[in-house]
Scaffold this motif. Structure first.
Motif, PDB file in Angstrom:
ATOM      1  N   ASP A 119      54.012  45.987  34.389  1.00 19.67           N
ATOM      2  CA  ASP A 119      52.964  45.903  33.367  1.00 19.67           C
ATOM      3  C   ASP A 119      51.667  46.568  33.805  1.00 19.67           C
ATOM      4  OD1 ASP A 119      54.669  44.531  31.724  1.00 19.67           O
ATOM      5  OD2 ASP A 119      53.731  42.565  32.008  1.00 19.67           O
ATOM      6  N   TYR A 120      51.381  46.515  35.104  1.00 18.84           N
ATOM      7  CA  TYR A 120      50.077  46.970  35.596  1.00 18.84           C
ATOM      8  C   TYR A 120      50.101  48.285  36.362  1.00 18.84           C
ATOM      9  CZ  TYR A 120      47.615  42.900  33.948  1.00 18.84           C
ATOM     10  OH  TYR A 120      47.050  41.961  33.125  1.00 18.84           O
ATOM     11  N   SER A 146      51.486  47.381  29.458  1.00 20.46           N
ATOM     12  CA  SER A 146      51.830  46.403  28.420  1.00 20.46           C
ATOM     13  C   SER A 146      50.600  46.130  27.560  1.00 20.46           C
ATOM     14  CB  SER A 146      52.324  45.099  29.054  1.00 20.46           C
ATOM     15  OG  SER A 146      51.250  44.423  29.693  1.00 20.46           O
ATOM     16  N   ASP A 147      50.825  45.577  26.375  1.00 20.44           N
ATOM     17  CA  ASP A 147      49.707  45.272  25.478  1.00 20.44           C
ATOM     18  C   ASP A 147      48.720  44.312  26.134  1.00 20.44           C
ATOM     19  OD1 ASP A 147      50.788  46.906  23.565  1.00 20.44           O
ATOM     20  OD2 ASP A 147      51.706  45.275  22.399  1.00 20.44           O
ATOM     21  N   ALA A 148      49.251  43.278  26.798  1.00 19.78           N
ATOM     22  CA  ALA A 148      48.382  42.280  27.432  1.00 19.78           C
ATOM     23  C   ALA A 148      47.590  42.890  28.580  1.00 19.78           C
ATOM     24  CB  ALA A 148      49.208  41.090  27.923  1.00 19.78           C
ATOM     25  N   ALA A 149      48.247  43.733  29.374  1.00 15.15           N
ATOM     26  CA  ALA A 149      47.565  44.358  30.507  1.00 15.15           C
ATOM     27  C   ALA A 149      46.488  45.326  30.035  1.00 15.15           C
ATOM     28  CB  ALA A 149      48.577  45.082  31.393  1.00 15.15           C
ATOM     29  N   ARG A 150      46.790  46.099  29.022  1.00 16.84           N
ATOM     30  CA  ARG A 150      45.779  47.029  28.495  1.00 16.84           C
ATOM     31  C   ARG A 150      44.605  46.272  27.875  1.00 16.84           C
ATOM     32  NH1 ARG A 150      50.277  50.073  26.519  1.00 16.84           N
ATOM     33  NH2 ARG A 150      49.877  49.238  24.439  1.00 16.84           N
ATOM     34  N   ILE A 194      44.882  36.640  36.042  1.00 12.50           N
ATOM     35  CA  ILE A 194      45.532  36.275  37.298  1.00 12.50           C
ATOM     36  C   ILE A 194      46.742  37.169  37.548  1.00 12.50           C
ATOM     37  CG2 ILE A 194      46.890  34.460  38.427  1.00 12.50           C
ATOM     38  CD1 ILE A 194      44.905  32.445  37.262  1.00 12.50           C
ATOM     39  N   ARG A 195      47.495  37.499  36.506  1.00 18.80           N
ATOM     40  CA  ARG A 195      48.616  38.436  36.674  1.00 18.80           C
ATOM     41  C   ARG A 195      48.107  39.787  37.176  1.00 18.80           C
ATOM     42  NH1 ARG A 195      51.431  40.264  32.688  1.00 18.80           N
ATOM     43  NH2 ARG A 195      53.545  40.140  33.549  1.00 18.80           N
ATOM     44  N   GLY A 196      46.984  40.235  36.626  1.00 18.48           N
ATOM     45  CA  GLY A 196      46.409  41.482  37.093  1.00 18.48           C
ATOM     46  C   GLY A 196      45.983  41.414  38.547  1.00 18.48           C
ATOM     47  N   PHE A 197      45.419  40.264  38.951  1.00 20.17           N
ATOM     48  CA  PHE A 197      44.988  40.115  40.342  1.00 20.17           C
ATOM     49  C   PHE A 197      46.193  40.067  41.275  1.00 20.17           C
ATOM     50  CE2 PHE A 197      43.461  37.952  44.126  1.00 20.17           C
ATOM     51  CZ  PHE A 197      42.275  38.638  44.356  1.00 20.17           C
ATOM     52  N   VAL A 198      47.280  39.441  40.848  1.00 20.63           N
ATOM     53  CA  VAL A 198      48.495  39.421  41.662  1.00 20.63           C
ATOM     54  C   VAL A 198      49.020  40.847  41.857  1.00 20.63           C
ATOM     55  CG1 VAL A 198      50.935  38.747  41.646  1.00 20.63           C
ATOM     56  CG2 VAL A 198      49.170  37.043  41.160  1.00 20.63           C
ATOM     57  N   ALA A 199      49.007  41.654  40.786  1.00 28.00           N
ATOM     58  CA  ALA A 199      49.430  43.053  40.923  1.00 28.00           C
ATOM     59  C   ALA A 199      48.536  43.779  41.924  1.00 28.00           C
ATOM     60  CB  ALA A 199      49.388  43.740  39.560  1.00 28.00           C
ATOM     61  N   PHE A 330      33.155  38.406  22.072  1.00 29.14           N
ATOM     62  CA  PHE A 330      33.613  37.247  21.303  1.00 29.14           C
ATOM     63  C   PHE A 330      34.730  37.715  20.369  1.00 29.14           C
ATOM     64  CE2 PHE A 330      29.657  35.614  22.831  1.00 29.14           C
ATOM     65  CZ  PHE A 330      29.862  34.247  22.931  1.00 29.14           C
ATOM     66  N   GLY A 331      35.811  36.955  20.374  1.00 26.35           N
ATOM     67  CA  GLY A 331      36.951  37.323  19.554  1.00 26.35           C
ATOM     68  C   GLY A 331      37.795  38.421  20.166  1.00 26.35           C
ATOM     69  N   GLY A 332      37.443  38.793  21.420  1.00 22.59           N
ATOM     70  CA  GLY A 332      38.167  39.892  22.081  1.00 22.59           C
ATOM     71  C   GLY A 332      39.281  39.415  22.945  1.00 22.59           C
TER      72      GLY A 332
END
Length: 332
Positions: A119-120, A146-150, A194-199, A330-332
Motif C-alpha cells: 500500500d505504501y 491504495s486509496d487509504a494510503a494516498r 500507524i500503518r504508514g509508520f510501520v511501513a 475538517f471533514g478530510g
C-alpha cells in the motif's frame, strides 16, 4: 566485537532546562556523560563467527539454534546479524531475544505487513507471512498507492532520506512538532497513520539489513526528530504515542543507533519525562535533546552534518523527503 566501539558524548544540562526562555539556544541534555553506541558496530562474517570467541557471536549462534534456524537462513529475519539485533535489543538476554523474535514473526503476519508494504511503496515483494521474498539489495521506495494510503500521505510527518550517511547508515527524520495529532484523531486517521509508520520503520529495518550485508558491519539508522512547535496539548494523545512506541520497541530490533531531538524546548523535555518509563533503558541511552542551535550537538551525537538534513532544518535536502506534515482539514 559487536558491542564494541562507543563514542562518549557530553551533554550539558544548562539553566535552559529549567528556564528555557532565558537561554533558548543552549543545549538541553540528559544528565551529564552518556554512552551512545556508534551507528556502525564491527562484526565478523558468518564464516569467521564460528571460530570466534566473541561472547555476542556465540550467543547469536545459540539463539539461532534455539529458534531452529540454520546458518544459511536469511529469512524470516534469521540471518546472524539480524538475530544479533534481537539479542542486543533485549540487553543480551537470550530467552528474551528468542521471545521477541517469535512474537515479531507472528506479528508481521497478523499485521498483514505484506499489504502494508504494498500500500505504501513499490520495489519489493512480501509473503503472506510478512517475509521479504528477495535476498538482494533493498529496493523498496515510498509510493502510497491504495486509496487509504494516498489519503493520509499529505499528513505524513516522517521519512527516510534518499541519501544515507557517509558510513551507510539510513537517516530518518520525523517532524514530530508539525504533526497534526488532533486532526488524526478527529478524522479517524490514527489506524492508517500507524500503518504508514510501520511501513516507514520496516523500510528503515530492511535498509539497515541491506547496508549491513554490504559493509559487513552492523549498520543502524540515525533518527533526527524536529520538535519545534510541539505543544503540551499533545499530551491528550499520549495513548497514541505510547502505542507507536510499543510497536517499535517490540517488533523492530535495534534499528536506530541514535535519536537526536532538535529544537526541543521545555515542553518536549517534560513530555519525554512522562514517556520515559515506557522506554527500555537501552532505548533511553540513545536519546539526546538539543535546542535551537543544534549543529554542533547534532554532529557530536549522531555524526551527521547539518547539510545532510532537510531544508526546514537548515540542510540541503528537499523538505518533502521527511513528509509533508500538512494540517488535516475538517471533514478530510
Amino acid at each position: 566485537g559487536p558491542a564494541g566501539g562507543f563514542i562518549v558524548v557530553k551533554l550539558w544540562v544548562s539553566s535552559a532546562a529549567m528556564a528555557p526562555h532565558r537561554h533558548p539556544r543552549r543545549w538541553l541534555g540528559i544528565l551529564g556523560l552518556g554512552l551512545f553506541p556508534c551507528a556502525l558496530v564491527k562484526l565478523h562474517s558468518d564464516s569467521e563467527a564460528s571460530a570466534s570467541s566473541d561472547p555476542d557471536l556465540q550467543a547469536v549462534a545459540k539463539l539461532s539454534e534455539e529458534l531452529g534456524a540454520s546458518r544459511t537462513d536469511v529469512e524470516p529475519l534469521a540471518d546472524s546479524m539480524t538475530l544479533l539485533r534481537f539479542y542486543l535489543h533485549r540487553d543480551r538476554a537470550l530467552a528474551a531475544a528468542a521471545d521477541m523474535y517469535r512474537e515479531t514473526i507472528s506479528w508481521r503476519r497478523s499485521f498483514n505487513l505484506k499489504q502494508v508494504m504494498s500500500d505504501y511503496g513499490t520495489g519489493e515483494d512480501y509473503s503472506v507471512n510478512g517475509t521479504r521474498l528477495s535476498l538482494g539489495p533493498w529496493r523498496w521506495r515510498w509510493q502510497p498507492s491504495s486509496d487509504a494510503a494516498r489519503h493520509v500521505a499529505p499528513y505524513i510527518f516522517f521519512g527516510r532520506l534518499s541519501q544515507a550517511a557517509p558510513d551507510g547508515s539510513p537517516v530518518l527524520v520525523w517532524r514530530a512538532g508539525q504533526a497534526d495529532y488532533s486532526g488524526f484523531v478527529r478524522e479517524e486517521l490514527v489506524s492508517e497513520m500507524i500503518r504508514g509508520f510501520v511501513a516507514h520503520f520496516e523500510d528503515a529495518l530492511q535498509s539497515c539489513r541491506s547496508a549491513t550485508r554490504e559493509r559487513k558491519r552492523l549498520v543502524r539508522a540515525r533518527v533526527v526528530v524536529d520538535a519545534s512547535n510541539f505543544d503540551l496539548e499533545n499530551l491528550r494523545y499520549l495513548q497514541v504515542l505510547r502505542h507507536i512506541m510499543r510497536l517499535v520497541q517490540e517488533h523492530f530490533p535495534e534499528v536506530s543507533a541514535t535519536v537526536t531531538v532538535v529544537r526541543a524546548h521545555w515542553s518536549v523535555v517534560a513530555l519525554y519525562e512522562i514517556l520515559k518509563p515506557w522506554l527500555t533503558e537501552h532505548v533511553q541511552q540513545k536519546v539526546a535533546f538539543l535546542a535551537d542551535d543544534f549543529q554542533e550537538g547534532l554532529r557530536a551525537h549522531s555524526g551527521l552534518e547539518l547539510s545532510m538534513l532537510p531544508q526546514f532544518l537548515g540542510g540541503l535536502v528537499p523538505d518533502e523527503e521527511a513528509g509533508e506534515a500538512r494540517m488535516v482539514p475538517f471533514g478530510g
